[in-house]
Design an enzyme around this catalytic site. Sequence first.
Site, PDB file in Angstrom:
ATOM      1  N   CYS A 100      22.204  69.889  92.748  1.00  0.00           N
ATOM      2  CA  CYS A 100      21.541  69.746  91.440  1.00  0.00           C
ATOM      3  C   CYS A 100      20.158  69.143  91.636  1.00  0.00           C
ATOM      4  O   CYS A 100      20.020  68.087  92.244  1.00  0.00           O
ATOM      5  CB  CYS A 100      22.393  68.848  90.542  1.00  0.00           C
ATOM      6  SG  CYS A 100      21.558  68.306  89.050  1.00  0.00           S
ATOM      7  N   CYS A 104      16.099  69.846  85.003  1.00  0.00           N
ATOM      8  CA  CYS A 104      16.289  70.793  83.901  1.00  0.00           C
ATOM      9  C   CYS A 104      16.691  70.110  82.605  1.00  0.00           C
ATOM     10  O   CYS A 104      16.442  70.643  81.528  1.00  0.00           O
ATOM     11  CB  CYS A 104      17.369  71.813  84.248  1.00  0.00           C
ATOM     12  SG  CYS A 104      17.585  72.075  85.978  1.00  0.00           S
ATOM     13  N   THR A 191      21.639  62.540  84.326  1.00  0.00           N
ATOM     14  CA  THR A 191      21.184  63.167  85.579  1.00  0.00           C
ATOM     15  C   THR A 191      19.737  62.793  85.896  1.00  0.00           C
ATOM     16  O   THR A 191      18.879  62.828  85.012  1.00  0.00           O
ATOM     17  CB  THR A 191      21.308  64.700  85.424  1.00  0.00           C
ATOM     18  OG1 THR A 191      22.676  65.021  85.184  1.00  0.00           O
ATOM     19  CG2 THR A 191      20.830  65.429  86.661  1.00  0.00           C
ATOM     20  N   GLU A 258      23.779  60.787  88.781  1.00  0.00           N
ATOM     21  CA  GLU A 258      24.058  60.356  87.416  1.00  0.00           C
ATOM     22  C   GLU A 258      24.023  58.827  87.297  1.00  0.00           C
ATOM     23  O   GLU A 258      24.401  58.114  88.235  1.00  0.00           O
ATOM     24  CB  GLU A 258      25.423  60.871  86.948  1.00  0.00           C
ATOM     25  CG  GLU A 258      25.402  62.309  86.442  1.00  0.00           C
ATOM     26  CD  GLU A 258      25.146  63.357  87.504  1.00  0.00           C
ATOM     27  OE1 GLU A 258      25.514  63.111  88.668  1.00  0.00           O
ATOM     28  OE2 GLU A 258      24.579  64.413  87.175  1.00  0.00           O
ATOM     29  N   HIS A 293      20.897  74.093  77.960  1.00  0.00           N
ATOM     30  CA  HIS A 293      21.427  73.582  79.232  1.00  0.00           C
ATOM     31  C   HIS A 293      22.586  74.443  79.743  1.00  0.00           C
ATOM     32  O   HIS A 293      22.715  74.678  80.938  1.00  0.00           O
ATOM     33  CB  HIS A 293      21.824  72.111  79.111  1.00  0.00           C
ATOM     34  CG  HIS A 293      21.806  71.421  80.438  1.00  0.00           C
ATOM     35  ND1 HIS A 293      20.714  71.426  81.261  1.00  0.00           N
ATOM     36  CD2 HIS A 293      22.761  70.738  81.117  1.00  0.00           C
ATOM     37  CE1 HIS A 293      20.985  70.789  82.386  1.00  0.00           C
ATOM     38  NE2 HIS A 293      22.230  70.353  82.320  1.00  0.00           N
ATOM     39  N   TYR A 297      23.333  77.336  83.826  1.00  0.00           N
ATOM     40  CA  TYR A 297      24.307  77.176  84.911  1.00  0.00           C
ATOM     41  C   TYR A 297      24.557  78.456  85.718  1.00  0.00           C
ATOM     42  O   TYR A 297      24.972  78.378  86.874  1.00  0.00           O
ATOM     43  CB  TYR A 297      25.624  76.626  84.343  1.00  0.00           C
ATOM     44  CG  TYR A 297      25.586  75.127  84.225  1.00  0.00           C
ATOM     45  CD1 TYR A 297      24.750  74.503  83.309  1.00  0.00           C
ATOM     46  CD2 TYR A 297      26.370  74.315  85.032  1.00  0.00           C
ATOM     47  CE1 TYR A 297      24.697  73.131  83.205  1.00  0.00           C
ATOM     48  CE2 TYR A 297      26.321  72.938  84.930  1.00  0.00           C
ATOM     49  CZ  TYR A 297      25.491  72.350  84.013  1.00  0.00           C
ATOM     50  OH  TYR A 297      25.439  70.990  83.920  1.00  0.00           O
ATOM     51  N   CYS A 300      21.378  77.776  88.316  1.00  0.00           N
ATOM     52  CA  CYS A 300      21.445  76.733  89.362  1.00  0.00           C
ATOM     53  C   CYS A 300      22.720  76.846  90.189  1.00  0.00           C
ATOM     54  O   CYS A 300      22.679  76.791  91.420  1.00  0.00           O
ATOM     55  CB  CYS A 300      21.309  75.349  88.742  1.00  0.00           C
ATOM     56  SG  CYS A 300      22.696  74.787  87.737  1.00  0.00           S
ATOM     57  N   GLU A 444      30.946  68.332  88.031  1.00  0.00           N
ATOM     58  CA  GLU A 444      29.670  68.571  87.353  1.00  0.00           C
ATOM     59  C   GLU A 444      29.680  69.967  86.719  1.00  0.00           C
ATOM     60  O   GLU A 444      29.212  70.152  85.614  1.00  0.00           O
ATOM     61  CB  GLU A 444      28.537  68.427  88.379  1.00  0.00           C
ATOM     62  CG  GLU A 444      27.221  67.929  87.791  1.00  0.00           C
ATOM     63  CD  GLU A 444      26.509  68.982  86.994  1.00  0.00           C
ATOM     64  OE1 GLU A 444      26.679  70.156  87.318  1.00  0.00           O
ATOM     65  OE2 GLU A 444      25.803  68.610  86.051  1.00  0.00           O
TER      66      GLU A 444
HETATM   67 FE1  SF4 Z   1      21.496  70.109  87.633  1.00  0.00          FE
HETATM   68 FE2  SF4 Z   1      21.963  72.686  87.046  1.00  0.00          FE
HETATM   69 FE3  SF4 Z   1      21.889  70.829  85.084  1.00  0.00          FE
HETATM   70 FE4  SF4 Z   1      19.667  71.596  86.414  1.00  0.00          FE
HETATM   71  S1  SF4 Z   1      20.935  72.870  85.069  1.00  0.00           S
HETATM   72  S2  SF4 Z   1      20.244  69.515  85.871  1.00  0.00           S
HETATM   73  S3  SF4 Z   1      20.459  71.888  88.484  1.00  0.00           S
HETATM   74  S4  SF4 Z   1      23.396  70.984  86.787  1.00  0.00           S
HETATM   75 FE    FE Z   2      24.095  69.286  84.696  1.00  0.00          FE
END
Ligand code: SF4
Ligand code: FE
Length: 502
Positions: A100, A104, A191, A258, A293, A297, A300, A444
Amino acid sequence: MTLMNGKEYIDSLRELELHVYFMGEKITRVVNEPMFTPHIHTAAMTYELAHDPQYQDIMTATSHLTGDTINRFTHVHHSIDDLVKKIRMMRLLGQKTGTCFQRCVGLDGLNALYIITYEMDQHNGTNYHENFKKFLTYVQQNDLMSAGAMTDPRGDRSLRPSQQKNPNVYLRITEKNDEGIIVNGSKAHITGAINSHEIIVMPTRAMTEGDKDYAVSFATPVTTKGIKFIFSRQTNDSRRLQSPLDAGNPKYAIVGGEAIIIFKDVFIPWERVFMAGEHDFAGNLVETFAGFHRSNYGGCKVGLADVVIGASHWVADAHGVAKVSHIVDKLTEMISMAETCWSCSLACSYEGSKTTSGAYNISPLLANVTKLNITRLVYEWMRLAQDIAGGKIITLPSEKDILNPEIRDVIQECFTGKEGVDVNDIFKMLRLVENMSVGAGLPEAMHGAGSPAAQKIMIARRSGIDKKRELAEKITGIKKDDSFENIVGMPENEYWKKTSNR
Ligand code: SF4
Ligand code: FE
């Protein structure tokens, strides 16, 4: 205008004096703290790639406010192309770091607040959007990293915020005056919090009139008086202090770094406040943020899948089984699941739409479907990675034992693969698979951007079930079907009378 590179980002953190608690110690300077360094390196990649000519189209954007070239992590999306590039950027960074990269959440906070402050002002005649645009310009011009802070600890979840015995389990406004607001409470699971420059606070849920002190949003520097951080323990984190090999992914983070953020009598000037009591917009802000958000996913985590699929193939090949049919089948399964999630995220972007603010939003229904798939499929492809890697990932000794002259040879014998492959590389690759498939990245994938139940609520709400019922009703003839009547040239009941007389 600043477009920092990775090193400049790290240097910018050196100047900040924070209050961080970790492993029984108080830390004020996060740079050079060995346990934090991999997290900082990971976030630094979001800066560094913006300077790499081959990635500039994805990693940078043109600010709609100033016309300057900015890092895409500070950009408010203004087209479908922007939304697509955002998701490509996320897959790229997952591929480069295998973890991660944290930035973001702040990006999604910026985009959600841009849209909702505009709508709030239209509805209530407030001035939040102008406040927010000033903050956004400041973030873009200084290329800042913002931690998005949404989730409250929430105490007894059967009770509303204002009904909690301990009011601090939800962040709230405790005082309003001419200069600004004072807030108390905390935010959890945040995060990238300790290596950001700013914190963007948003409410955690829809609020009622009685909860209006909890309907609060603002931005404040991480160094603000009254703010403290408690950094989380992470799977196998202390291995980092013992050996790079044992860490598995030694250069970059285990997960998002975190932290709990505590706010004790924190003063926020009005120009940094984006919501202060507008309870009827709290739910919209949460939904908009969560949609952004959740749509990430399939970018990432699929970047991470690319890494773990590559590692799995490497390990199989090193043991001479890369072409064995069940290995090929498992790798193909992994690729298929990862690309399914990628397709979901791309679809979120391509099905995005323009909001009244002029900014673009992703498709909320598809964003929730994307994240729900992630809560399942990441576990599946990581399960297959463990399957392919075999029992060696749980038997591999520590680097200290690997280097011990008394047992070094026998360890090497036990872990040697096919001829020509350096056993030290096998050690590294097994540890990487262990790091990615056992570590904190799995929960996560489950809970980041909200748990599966939250996604199901949104999917049910946005599925358009009434329209689906109507489709079935028209096909069965329960409801009038104009198209069918046009095709047969008569009302449907007459058509049936005629055909049944045949
Ligand atoms: Fe982390 Fe993915 Fe969330 Fe970005 S979108 S903060 S890489 S878990
Ligand atoms: Fe996340």
